[in-house]
Write a protein that holds these residues in place. Structure first.
Motif, short mmCIF file in Angstrom:
data_model
loop_
_atom_site.label_atom_id
_atom_site.label_comp_id
_atom_site.label_asym_id
_atom_site.label_seq_id
_atom_site.Cartn_x
_atom_site.Cartn_y
_atom_site.Cartn_z
N UNK A 1 -19.68 2.18 -28.78
CA UNK A 1 -20.94 3.09 -29.29
C UNK A 1 -20.92 3.66 -30.59
N UNK A 2 -21.72 3.80 -31.73
CA UNK A 2 -20.88 4.86 -32.65
C UNK A 2 -21.87 6.27 -32.61
N UNK A 3 -21.77 6.42 -32.52
CA UNK A 3 -22.35 8.22 -33.29
C UNK A 3 -22.24 9.26 -35.00
N UNK A 4 -22.94 9.51 -35.46
CA UNK A 4 -22.52 10.57 -36.26
C UNK A 4 -23.33 11.66 -35.81
N UNK A 5 -22.23 12.73 -36.06
CA UNK A 5 -22.33 14.25 -35.91
C UNK A 5 -21.90 14.82 -37.15
N UNK A 6 -22.97 16.21 -36.73
CA UNK A 6 -22.52 17.29 -38.21
C UNK A 6 -22.04 18.35 -37.82
N UNK A 7 -20.55 18.86 -38.43
CA UNK A 7 -19.98 20.21 -38.42
C UNK A 7 -20.15 20.85 -39.01
N UNK A 8 -20.41 22.40 -39.09
CA UNK A 8 -20.39 22.94 -39.52
C UNK A 8 -19.30 24.36 -39.42
N UNK A 9 -19.07 25.38 -40.55
CA UNK A 9 -17.52 26.54 -40.62
C UNK A 9 -18.23 26.78 -40.03
N UNK B 1 -28.86 11.22 -39.38
CA UNK B 1 -28.09 9.88 -38.23
C UNK B 1 -27.80 11.07 -37.01
N UNK B 2 -27.42 12.07 -38.07
CA UNK B 2 -26.48 13.51 -36.68
C UNK B 2 -27.48 13.31 -35.45
N UNK B 3 -28.95 13.35 -35.84
CA UNK B 3 -29.79 13.64 -35.01
C UNK B 3 -29.92 13.14 -33.70
N UNK B 4 -29.31 11.29 -34.05
CA UNK B 4 -29.89 10.42 -33.06
C UNK B 4 -28.70 10.69 -32.07
N UNK B 5 -29.01 10.86 -30.26
CA UNK B 5 -27.54 11.19 -29.76
C UNK B 5 -27.54 10.09 -28.50
N UNK B 6 -28.38 9.07 -29.14
CA UNK B 6 -27.89 8.23 -27.30
C UNK B 6 -28.02 6.38 -28.10
#
Length: 287
Positions: free
Chosen positions: A279-287, A150-155
C-alpha cells in the motif's frame, strides 16, 4: 544526517543519506568497521523488458568478500528498487552464491533512472544501507514527481484490503512520529481477516524522501503494545515468535523519525492469506 543519528535510529530503522555508486563501492554512513559494497549487473547494459541479474558484493577493509552475513528479518539482504520519481517499487532478496556475491534476477518494465538500496548487516547490531544508481535502457514513461496533493490522500485499496493512514498532528522533521494504518475490507465495513506476519513482522514500511537521499525501514508496532518493537538490527530467525500474533489485528503502526522536511513516499507491505500486499502513501513533513 550524521552517523550518530543513524545509529540512534538503528534500533528501528535502516537510515541513511548515502553516496551514489554505480559499479563503485557505495559510502556507508553508519558503519562500525570498513565495509565496501559494490554493484554491477549482468548484462552490463540493462534493457527494459529483459531480465538482468543484479549483483552486490560486500567486502571488508582488507578486500575480502564478506560471507555469512547475519540474518535480519529472515533474509541476509533486502534490496529495494524504486524509480527515480518513486513511482515504481520492488522488494527483492538477493541470495549469496558460491563466489560470495549476492545475486537476484529482475526485469525492469520501463527504461529510466532507478535507485537501489541494499539493506543488510555486516555484523550483529550493525544495520547498513548501500545506495546504488542504475540507468535502464528502453522506452521511458514521463516523470511523475511526488506532489502535495498526493499527500492529502490517506486511503489506499490494494487487492481487496482498505488501508487508511492517520497521524496525530502535523508531521515534523526530527521528531519521533507514530503513523497508524487501519486495515479493513475494501468496502470499509468489516475488519480485515487473514493478516499474517511478513518477514518476521506484522508489516514493513519502506520510506524514501522525494530526492532519494533519505531511506528509512521501519517495522510494525501493534497498537496498544507496551513498547514499540524496533529490532531492525540483529533480529535473526523467522516469524515463529509472533506467528500467531496477527489474528484479529486491525491497526498496525510505524514508529519513525523523518530526518528533514519535504515529501516522502511510504510503501507499507504486509501479508494477508498468503499474499504480500503493498500500500503506497505520500506524506508531507514540515520543519
Amino acid at each position: 544526517m550524521n552517523a550518530l543519528r543513524a545509529m540512534r535510529n538503528a534500533g528501528g530503522l535502516g537510515l541513511g543519506a548515502l553516496g551514489l555508486a554505480g559499479t563503485t563501492p557505495a559510502r556507508i554512513e553508519n558503519s562500525a568497521a570498513p565495509v565496501h559494497p559494490a554493484f554491477h549487473t549482468d548484462p552490463a547494459v540493462v534493457i527494459a523488458g529483459r531480465p538482468a541479474t543484479l549483483i552486490i558484493t560486500v567486502k571488508d577493509g582488507k578486500g575480502n568478500t564478506m560471507r555469512d552475513l547475519p540474518i535480519v528479518h529472515e533474509k541476509a539482504m533486502h534490496l529495494i528498487i524504486v524509480a527515480a520519481d518513486l513511482n515504481t517499487f520492488a522488494h527483492l532478496h538477493p541470495e549469496q552464491g558460491a563466489d560470495g556475491s549476492f545475486r537476484v534476477q529482475h526485469t525492469f518494465r520501463e527504461g529510466g533512472a532507478y535507485l537501489l538500496y541494499a539493506d543488510f548487516a555486516p555484523g550483529p547490531a550493525q544495520p547498513m544501507i548501500a545506495k546504488f544508481n542504475l540507468v535502464v535502457n528502453g522506452e521511458r514513461r514521463p516523470a511523475n514527481p511526488l506532489t502535495a496533493r498526493q499527500a492529502a490522500l490517506r486511503t489506499v485499496i490494494t487487492d481487496g484490503t482498505r488501508v487508511t493512514l492517520t497521524a496525530a498532528g502535523t508531521l515534523r522533521a526530527g521528531r519521533e512520529t507514530m503513523l497508524d494504518f487501519n486495515l479493513s475490507e475494501a468496502d470499509g465495513r468489516a475488519p480485515v481477516t487473514g493478516l499474517q506476519p511478513y518477514l518476521g513482522e506484522l508489516a514493513h514500511f519502506i520510506i524514501i524522501g522525494q530526492e532519494g537521499a533519505d531511506f528509512l525501514h521501519a517495522h510494525a508496532v501493534q497498537k496498544g503494545a507496551n513498547r514499540p518493537r524496533h529490532d531492525h538490527a540483529g533480529h535473526e530467525g523467522g516469524s515463529s515468535a509472533r506467528s500467531g500474533s496477527a489474528a484479529g489485528i486491525t491497526t498496525v503502526s510505524a514508529h519513525t523519525v523523518f530526518p528533514r522536511p519535504g515529501l516522502y513516499k511510504i510503501w507499507m507491505q504486509f501479508q494477508r492469506a498468503g499474499r504480500v500486499l503493498t500500500a503506497p502513501f505520500v506524506v508531507h513533513v514540515e520543519n
